[in-house]
Design an enzyme around this catalytic site. Sequence first.
Site, PDB file in Angstrom:
ATOM      1  N   SER A  99       4.874   8.896  -2.489  1.00 28.71           N
ATOM      2  CA  SER A  99       5.327   8.892  -3.888  1.00 28.71           C
ATOM      3  C   SER A  99       5.040   7.567  -4.590  1.00 28.71           C
ATOM      4  O   SER A  99       4.966   7.529  -5.826  1.00 28.71           O
ATOM      5  CB  SER A  99       6.822   9.209  -3.959  1.00 28.71           C
ATOM      6  OG  SER A  99       7.539   8.252  -3.232  1.00 28.71           O
TER       7      SER A  99
ATOM      8  N   TYR B  80       1.105   5.449   0.035  1.00 32.50           N
ATOM      9  CA  TYR B  80       0.335   6.639   0.439  1.00 32.50           C
ATOM     10  C   TYR B  80       1.126   7.924   0.140  1.00 32.50           C
ATOM     11  O   TYR B  80       0.671   9.025   0.428  1.00 32.50           O
ATOM     12  CB  TYR B  80      -0.014   6.585   1.937  1.00 32.50           C
ATOM     13  CG  TYR B  80       1.210   6.414   2.816  1.00 32.50           C
ATOM     14  CD1 TYR B  80       1.706   5.153   3.114  1.00 32.50           C
ATOM     15  CD2 TYR B  80       1.896   7.527   3.316  1.00 32.50           C
ATOM     16  CE1 TYR B  80       2.841   5.001   3.892  1.00 32.50           C
ATOM     17  CE2 TYR B  80       3.034   7.383   4.090  1.00 32.50           C
ATOM     18  CZ  TYR B  80       3.500   6.114   4.372  1.00 32.50           C
ATOM     19  OH  TYR B  80       4.632   5.972   5.140  1.00 32.50           O
TER      20      TYR B  80
ATOM     21  N   GLU C 199      13.622   0.019   6.631  1.00 31.89           N
ATOM     22  CA  GLU C 199      13.308  -0.312   8.025  1.00 31.89           C
ATOM     23  C   GLU C 199      14.482   0.051   8.931  1.00 31.89           C
ATOM     24  O   GLU C 199      14.292   0.469  10.067  1.00 31.89           O
ATOM     25  CB  GLU C 199      12.991  -1.804   8.162  1.00 31.89           C
ATOM     26  CG  GLU C 199      11.618  -2.145   7.652  1.00 31.89           C
ATOM     27  CD  GLU C 199      11.133  -3.478   8.204  1.00 31.89           C
ATOM     28  OE1 GLU C 199      10.606  -3.488   9.314  1.00 31.89           O
ATOM     29  OE2 GLU C 199      11.318  -4.493   7.514  1.00 31.89           O
TER      30      GLU C 199
ATOM     31  N   PHE D  80       0.852  -1.193   0.000  1.00 29.16           N
ATOM     32  CA  PHE D  80       0.000   0.000   0.000  1.00 29.16           C
ATOM     33  C   PHE D  80       0.887   1.242   0.000  1.00 29.16           C
ATOM     34  O   PHE D  80       1.719   1.434   0.888  1.00 29.16           O
ATOM     35  CB  PHE D  80      -0.913  -0.003   1.236  1.00 29.16           C
ATOM     36  CG  PHE D  80      -1.814   1.201   1.303  1.00 29.16           C
ATOM     37  CD1 PHE D  80      -2.937   1.285   0.489  1.00 29.16           C
ATOM     38  CD2 PHE D  80      -1.539   2.267   2.160  1.00 29.16           C
ATOM     39  CE1 PHE D  80      -3.773   2.402   0.531  1.00 29.16           C
ATOM     40  CE2 PHE D  80      -2.366   3.383   2.218  1.00 29.16           C
ATOM     41  CZ  PHE D  80      -3.487   3.450   1.395  1.00 29.16           C
TER      42      PHE D  80
HETATM   43  C1  BEZ Z   1       4.962   5.628  -0.013  1.00 30.47           C
HETATM   44  O1  BEZ Z   1       3.854   5.214   0.299  1.00 30.47           O
HETATM   45  O2  BEZ Z   1       5.132   6.356  -0.969  1.00 30.47           O
HETATM   46  C2  BEZ Z   1       6.161   5.196   0.787  1.00 30.47           C
HETATM   47  C3  BEZ Z   1       6.024   4.916   2.110  1.00 30.47           C
HETATM   48  C4  BEZ Z   1       7.114   4.519   2.836  1.00 30.47           C
HETATM   49  C5  BEZ Z   1       8.341   4.384   2.224  1.00 30.47           C
HETATM   50  C6  BEZ Z   1       8.457   4.662   0.882  1.00 30.47           C
HETATM   51  C7  BEZ Z   1       7.373   5.080   0.159  1.00 30.47           C
END
Ligand code: BEZ
Length: 177
Positions: free
Chosen positions: A8, A6, A83, A4
Amino acid sequence: MWIFGYGSLIWKPGFAWVDRRVGFVRGWQRRFYQGSFDHRGVPGNPGRVVTLLPDDSAATWGMAFKIEGDEASRVLAKLDHREKGGYERHRVAVYSGASQVAVDEALVYVATEDNPNFLGPASPTEIARQVCHACGPSGPNTEYVLRLAESLRQFDVDDEHVFAVDKALRTILRDEQ
Ligand code: BEZ
């Protein structure tokens, strides 16, 4: 495997997906509280990107991507690297409506409040001012904000925080001309 996105990932996943679904996760709010020192900013002039904060009453819209085979292990290895930088991996259900499940289980990466790059709360105008002057190896921070807001508008969903930052940014960019 489903991821998922949220931030980029919504408009620039950077991996090969075989299916994708617009949807939302429950229990998380999206905020421009994460500092970006290596993508949309640099040390000394960090940008701001979104992360998710736990909030039982919130829902956050984004895009779930299905990834298969070798691509799944490649993407996991790449994201798991984050992480180490303070991102946690969570398993979430993705919904497309009040009682409609789009994806039973997806992975989502969340930058925690105790990670070294976490910048925390600021007003939409303060965030927009910082975004305006930040640029990193992945490009200008302004592009990140404008494209995220544009994607959410295309989904026809509301996100008070993202739209407030987008509005403040557009005002600054207009006044600078
Ligand atoms: C994202 O949802 O774009 C994202 C979230 C955490 C790390 C990298 C990208």
